[in-house]
Design a protein around this motif. Sequence first.
Motif, PDB file in Angstrom:
ATOM      1  N   GLU A  54     119.407   0.913  31.742  1.00 37.53           N
ATOM      2  CA  GLU A  54     119.278  -0.505  31.394  1.00 37.53           C
ATOM      3  C   GLU A  54     120.409  -0.952  30.479  1.00 37.53           C
ATOM      4  N   ASP A  55     120.795  -0.100  29.531  1.00 31.01           N
ATOM      5  CA  ASP A  55     121.900  -0.419  28.628  1.00 31.01           C
ATOM      6  C   ASP A  55     123.231  -0.409  29.378  1.00 31.01           C
ATOM      7  N   GLU A  56     123.364   0.535  30.282  1.00 26.67           N
ATOM      8  CA  GLU A  56     124.567   0.597  31.104  1.00 26.67           C
ATOM      9  C   GLU A  56     124.705  -0.694  31.919  1.00 26.67           C
ATOM     10  N   LEU A  57     123.605  -1.127  32.521  1.00 26.71           N
ATOM     11  CA  LEU A  57     123.597  -2.365  33.294  1.00 26.71           C
ATOM     12  C   LEU A  57     124.015  -3.553  32.422  1.00 26.71           C
ATOM     13  N   SER A  58     123.486  -3.623  31.230  1.00 27.56           N
ATOM     14  CA  SER A  58     123.805  -4.728  30.326  1.00 27.56           C
ATOM     15  C   SER A  58     125.304  -4.808  30.060  1.00 27.56           C
ATOM     16  N   TRP A  59     125.931  -3.668  29.790  1.00 24.02           N
ATOM     17  CA  TRP A  59     127.376  -3.666  29.534  1.00 24.02           C
ATOM     18  C   TRP A  59     128.179  -3.934  30.799  1.00 24.02           C
ATOM     19  N   ASP A  82     125.390   0.790  41.496  1.00 28.30           N
ATOM     20  CA  ASP A  82     124.791   2.059  41.110  1.00 28.30           C
ATOM     21  C   ASP A  82     123.716   1.866  40.046  1.00 28.30           C
ATOM     22  N   ASP A  83     123.957   0.975  39.086  1.00 28.88           N
ATOM     23  CA  ASP A  83     122.938   0.684  38.071  1.00 28.88           C
ATOM     24  C   ASP A  83     121.659   0.189  38.734  1.00 28.88           C
ATOM     25  N   TYR A  84     121.800  -0.802  39.583  1.00 28.09           N
ATOM     26  CA  TYR A  84     120.619  -1.381  40.235  1.00 28.09           C
ATOM     27  C   TYR A  84     119.922  -0.356  41.136  1.00 28.09           C
ATOM     28  N   ARG A  91     117.772  -4.360  46.634  1.00 28.41           N
ATOM     29  CA  ARG A  91     118.424  -5.569  47.150  1.00 28.41           C
ATOM     30  C   ARG A  91     119.660  -5.903  46.307  1.00 28.41           C
ATOM     31  N   LEU A  92     119.515  -5.865  44.984  1.00 26.42           N
ATOM     32  CA  LEU A  92     120.662  -6.142  44.113  1.00 26.42           C
ATOM     33  C   LEU A  92     121.727  -5.057  44.245  1.00 26.42           C
TER      34      LEU A  92
END
Length: 141
Positions: A54-59, A82-84, A91-92
Amino acid sequence: MMHLEEITAAVELGRADDRETARTQLTALWEACDDRQTRCAIAHYLADVQDETEDELSWDLRALEDVEDDGWLPSLHLNLADDYRRLSQTRLAEEHLSAARAHLSGLPDGAYGDLVRSGVEHVAEAIAAGSVRRLETNPSS
């Protein structure tokens, strides 16, 4: 003025597995920076030293917000795909993988381009397999 040496040194700490110090230094650099493209680069590297997806996605999302050079788009969209994928948001993941593929033609020949192109294939295979595990090829591994 942001010094490339400071960014590089912090990135190297992360690669040497001192992720906490790398996060602290990169966050301070990101907060002090007002140049969008440099902020994009720092956020891109900050994503790689996060412990939680989740933190990786945020950045990674912050990096995409500040992107000004289309050459970064294949890698940024690949990371978001890859994050999603790891967050079971297929889908994302597929949308960002498609966006990464759409920008592959702008990648240079050589190691960097090959790395991103192979990353697209690895993430595509993981999505097809329904895997949510972190790939060994992920820079955050």
